[in-house]
Design a protein around this motif. Structure first.
Motif, PDB file in Angstrom:
ATOM      1  N   ASN A  40      -1.669   6.440  -0.587  1.00  0.00           N
ATOM      2  CA  ASN A  40      -2.517   6.033  -0.146  1.00  0.00           C
ATOM      3  C   ASN A  40      -3.776   6.074   1.365  1.00  0.00           C
ATOM      4  N   LYS A  41      -2.978   7.315   2.426  1.00  0.00           N
ATOM      5  CA  LYS A  41      -2.787   6.199   3.817  1.00  0.00           C
ATOM      6  C   LYS A  41      -4.107   7.161   3.709  1.00  0.00           C
ATOM      7  N   SER A  53     -14.190   1.737  -0.144  1.00  0.00           N
ATOM      8  CA  SER A  53     -12.891   1.044   0.133  1.00  0.00           C
ATOM      9  C   SER A  53     -13.003  -0.400  -1.507  1.00  0.00           C
ATOM     10  N   LEU A 105      -9.146  -6.231  -0.341  1.00  0.00           N
ATOM     11  CA  LEU A 105      -8.750  -5.838   0.187  1.00  0.00           C
ATOM     12  C   LEU A 105      -7.556  -6.829   1.667  1.00  0.00           C
ATOM     13  N   MET A 165       1.208  -1.204   0.067  1.00  0.00           N
ATOM     14  CA  MET A 165       0.381   0.134  -0.135  1.00  0.00           C
ATOM     15  C   MET A 165       0.894   1.186   0.059  1.00  0.00           C
ATOM     16  N   HIS A 186     -12.547  -1.853  -4.867  1.00  0.00           N
ATOM     17  CA  HIS A 186     -11.415  -2.838  -5.518  1.00  0.00           C
ATOM     18  C   HIS A 186     -12.049  -3.986  -5.189  1.00  0.00           C
ATOM     19  N   ASP A 222      -5.224   0.774   6.740  1.00  0.00           N
ATOM     20  CA  ASP A 222      -4.539   1.918   6.239  1.00  0.00           C
ATOM     21  C   ASP A 222      -4.899   2.771   5.229  1.00  0.00           C
ATOM     22  N   LEU A 223      -5.832   2.579   4.512  1.00  0.00           N
ATOM     23  CA  LEU A 223      -7.034   3.203   3.502  1.00  0.00           C
ATOM     24  C   LEU A 223      -7.930   4.349   4.754  1.00  0.00           C
ATOM     25  N   ASN A 279      -4.435  -5.120   6.807  1.00  0.00           N
ATOM     26  CA  ASN A 279      -3.193  -4.237   7.085  1.00  0.00           C
ATOM     27  C   ASN A 279      -4.141  -2.590   5.452  1.00  0.00           C
ATOM     28  N   ASP A 280      -4.299  -3.292   4.496  1.00  0.00           N
ATOM     29  CA  ASP A 280      -4.522  -2.267   3.855  1.00  0.00           C
ATOM     30  C   ASP A 280      -5.685  -1.539   3.630  1.00  0.00           C
TER      31      ASP A 280
END
Lengths: 118, 118
Positions: free
Chosen positions: A5-6, B28, B36, A1, B32, B43-44, B39-40
């Protein structure tokens, strides 16, 4: 990632506005610049007296509304500051809608093969 | 207030989707299609492990998500039914944005004169 994108989907939606009934109340008032009477607002938002009173109190305390009385009538109007914050919220809501309607192209395909249902 | 305006601003926004963090998670995932990793997603959406786990559980129980495990990885994907309900929600959100951005012309002017601050 990628770091950039955080927080990409961490939307800044003020809770005082985001609550479903209050969102309806504020949208009604944004649509009626000269204000709405309590009973009209109640009909437009399909709320009970008690519910509407409670939400108006929250919005008034948060500085979104002016509440005026005349004999047995109550008039609610948005404050200029409330309108500004509401417009910021709506801009963020537009961002949600845009993100949801225009998904990015797929990245690296990630098949579920190898994953087991949790 | 004309009868036809009854409930005009009573938006049908499902609470399970409308909650701010869950709205970010679902957007999100809508973006996607192949899913996802935990962890991604964390973060997002800028969420803690605990918060994300809690919201994923709610969304899974409500039928929005599939959660897959492989060794220490967790993959989340939207279900077809979840996507359909999310799209309905987004259509309603578009209606809010449209209402807020395109106020009707003013009706009968209602000056605050004669009203006293509550």
């Amino acid at each position: 990632m990628a770091k950039r994108n955080k927080g990409r989907f961490a939307y800044d939606l003020q809770r005082v506005i985001h609550e479903k009934a209050r969102l309806g109340i504020l949208t009604s008032l944004a649509t009626h610049a000269d204000g709405l009477l309590f009973n009209d607002l109640k009909d437009l938002c399909d709320l009970t007296d008690g519910n509407l009173s409670r939400h108006l109190q929250v919005l008034k305390e948060a500085g979104f509304l002016e509440v005026w009385k005349r004999s047995r009538q109550t008039l609610c109007r948005m404050t200029p500051g409330g309108r500004e914050r509401f417009e910021e919220y709506i801009a963020e809501l537009e961002r949600v809608v845009k993100d949801a309607l225009h998904p990015k192209k797929r990245g690296k395909s990630r098949p579920a093969g190898g994953f087991a249902p949790a």
